[in-house]
Design an enzyme around this catalytic site. Structure first.
Site, PDB file in Angstrom:
ATOM      1  N   LEU A 206      14.385 -30.455 -21.139  1.00  0.00           N
ATOM      2  CA  LEU A 206      13.635 -29.430 -20.401  1.00  0.00           C
ATOM      3  C   LEU A 206      12.306 -30.030 -19.963  1.00  0.00           C
ATOM      4  CD1 LEU A 206      13.450 -26.222 -19.915  1.00  0.00           C
ATOM      5  CD2 LEU A 206      12.131 -26.198 -22.025  1.00  0.00           C
ATOM      6  N   HIS A 207      12.024 -30.042 -18.677  1.00  0.00           N
ATOM      7  CA  HIS A 207      10.718 -30.550 -18.256  1.00  0.00           C
ATOM      8  C   HIS A 207      10.213 -30.029 -16.916  1.00  0.00           C
ATOM      9  CE1 HIS A 207      13.008 -33.136 -15.563  1.00  0.00           C
ATOM     10  NE2 HIS A 207      11.888 -33.285 -14.898  1.00  0.00           N
ATOM     11  N   ARG A 208      11.060 -29.341 -16.143  1.00  0.00           N
ATOM     12  CA  ARG A 208      10.659 -28.952 -14.785  1.00  0.00           C
ATOM     13  C   ARG A 208       9.439 -28.047 -14.795  1.00  0.00           C
ATOM     14  NH1 ARG A 208      12.965 -31.570 -10.467  1.00  0.00           N
ATOM     15  NH2 ARG A 208      14.937 -32.273 -11.290  1.00  0.00           N
TER      16      ARG A 208
END
Ligand code: UD1
Length: 360
Positions: A206-208
Site C-alpha cells: 500500500l503506498h498510493r
C-alpha cells in the site's frame, strides 16, 4: 556508438531499467549512462535493487527527494539538464509515471534530445493522480512510445497519436521479462526468513497517495487488513510513505509487517502467497505473472485487461468490498496461460527500435 541516458528514481523504475541494461550489456556498440534522481534513497528502496538485479552503478546521483511535487520535479529538471549538456546522448529513456519520468523527458525534449518512454499509453483516467498527469505529459513529448499492451496502443490512438510525430511500438511489458529472468534463482537469493514467505498468507502492499494521504481511506483499509489478518496472515512490506502516514494518523496495523523487501524476496512472496492485495500498478501484473489473483484497493486501474479477464478485482478503499473480494478471490481458480503482456522479449524489442531509428 549509440549513447543512451537512462533516467530512474523510484523503485519500480529500477526493476524496469534492469531489463534494458542487461540487453545493452550484450552490445559493444551501445553505451548506457544512468542518472538516479534520488527520489527513492533508502537502501531497501534503491540500492538493494542495483545489487540484486546487477544494474550498472549510476553515473550520476542527483539526490533530489523528500519535497513537494513542484520542488522535486523542478530540481530534477535543472540537474538533469546539466547532465545532458555534459553527456549529449542520442536518446534519453524514461520509465513509467513518476516525477523522475516527467522531469527527465522534459529536460531532454527542451534540448532537442530524443525521448523514449517505456510503459507508454497507460491511463487510469483519473487526473487527480500525480501518476496520470506525469504519464500523459511524458507521452506527449516522447519521440518513441513503447506500449506494453494493445490497450495502451489503443489509448494513444484514441488521443490522436496517429497525427503526432511519434512512433508507437507494441513492445510487450519489460516487467514480465524481469519476473521471468530473476525468478530463476530467487529462491537461493531471497533473504527474508523462510517462515515469512511460507505457509498460508496474503501478500499486501500500500503506498498510493490517493490512499495514504486520505485519512478516511487509509483508516478503512487498515481496518480491512486487520480483520483479514485474523483469518489469514497478511504479510506487508511497508512503504516509507505509508509508515509515515500511519504514524501521523495514529493508525495501527496488526498484520505481519516487514521492511520493504528486495526483488528476490518479492518474487518469493509472489510465488508462495494465496492472494495479492495492493494499490501498486506493478504488483497487479506481477501477481498475474506468478499466477495469483489480485484485489486492487483503487477505484480504477491502468491494467484493465486483468480485470476484464477475472484475474483482478477493484474494490477502492471500502472495507466490506475489500474483505468480500479477498474471500471470493481466494476461492477462485483461473487459467493464467493467456499471454496478456507479450513474450518476455520487450527488452530486445526496445533496444532494436532505438538502434534502427538511430541508423535511419
Ligand atoms: C513514487 C511515485 C509512484 C510510484 C512509487 C513507487 C511519483 C509522483 N510517485 O511514489 O508513481 O508508484 O514511487 O514506490 O513520482 N521515502 C523514504 N525513503 C525512500 C523513498 C521515499 O523515506 O527511499 C519517503 C519520501 O521522502 C516521501 C515519501 O516516502 O516522504 C513518498 O515518496 P515519494 O517519492 O514522494 O513518492 P512515492 O509515494 O514513493
Amino acid at each position: 556508438m549509440l549513447k543512451i541516458v537512462t533516467i530512474v528514481g523510484a523503485r519500480p523504475q529500477f526493476v524496469k531499467a534492469a531489463v534494458l541494461s542487461r540487453v545493452i550489456g550484450d552490445h559493444d556498440d551501445v553505451e548506457e549512462i544512468l542518472i538516479h534522481t534520488g527520489q527513492h534513497y533508502d537502501h531497501n528502496m534503491s540500492e538493494v535493487f542495483f545489487d540484486e538485479m546487477e544494474i550498472p552503478k549510476p553515473g550520476y546521483n542527483l539526490d533530489v527527494n523528500g519535497m513537494s511535487h513542484g520542488a522535486m520535479t523542478g530540481q530534477m529538471l535543472e540537474k538533469i539538464e546539466g547532465v545532458l549538456q555534459e553527456e549529449q546522448p542520442d536518446w534519453v529513456v524514461v520509465y513509467g509515471d513518476t516525477n523522475s519520468t516527467i522531469a527527465g523527458a522534459l529536460a531532454a525534449k527542451k534540448m532537442h534530445i530524443r525521448v523514449a518512454h517505456v510503459e507508454a499509453g497507460l491511463r487510469s483516467f483519473n487526473m487527480l493522480m500525480p501518476e496520470e498527469v506525469n504519464r500523459i505529459l511524458t507521452d506527449r513529448i516522447s519521440d518513441i512510445l513503447f506500449a506494453p499492451t494493445q490497450t495502451a496502443v489503443d489509448n494513444l490512438k484514441r488521443e490522436g497519436y496517429d497525427n503526432i510525430d511519434a512512433e508507437i511500438v507494441l513492445s510487450g511489458d519489460v516487467m514480465q521479462d524481469a519476473s521471468h529472468y530473476y525468478a530463476q534463482n530467487s529462491e537461493e537469493k531471497a533473504k527474508l526468513p523462510s517462515e515469512k514467505r511460507s505457509g498460508e498468507f496474503v501478500l499486501c502492499t500500500l503506498h498510493r497517495a490517493e490512499n495514504t494521504d486520505n485519512s478516511e481511506r487509509l483508516a478503512s483499509i487498515v481496518s480491512a487488513l486487520n480483520t483479514l489478518n485474523k483469518k489469514i496472515r497478511v504479510v506487508m512490506p511497508i512503504h516509507p510513505r505509508t509508515q509515515k502516514l500511519l504514524e501521523k494518523n495514529n493508525l495501527e496495523l496488526t498484520v505481519d509487517l516487514v521492511d520493504p523487501v528486495g526483488y528476490f524476496d518479492m518474487i518469493e512472496l509472489l510465488k508462495n502467497c494465496r492472494l495479492v492485495l495492493t494499490d501498486s500498478g506493478g504488483l497487479q501484473k506481477e501477481a498475474y505473472f506468478f499466477e495469483k489473483h489480485c484485489v486492487t484497493m483503487r477505484d480504477e486501474t491502468e491494467w484493465v485487461e486483468l480485470v476484464k479477464n477475472g484475474y483482478n478485482i477493484l474494490t477502492g478503499a471500502n472495507e466490506d468490498a475489500i474483505l468480500e473480494a479477498a474471500g471470493r478471490m481466494m476461492q477462485q481458480s483461473s487459467d493464467f496461460s493467456s499471454k496478456l503482456y507479450g513474450d518476455s522479449q520487450a527488452g530486445e524489442k526496445i533496444l532494436n527500435s532505438l538502434r534502427n531509428i538511430h541508423h535511419k
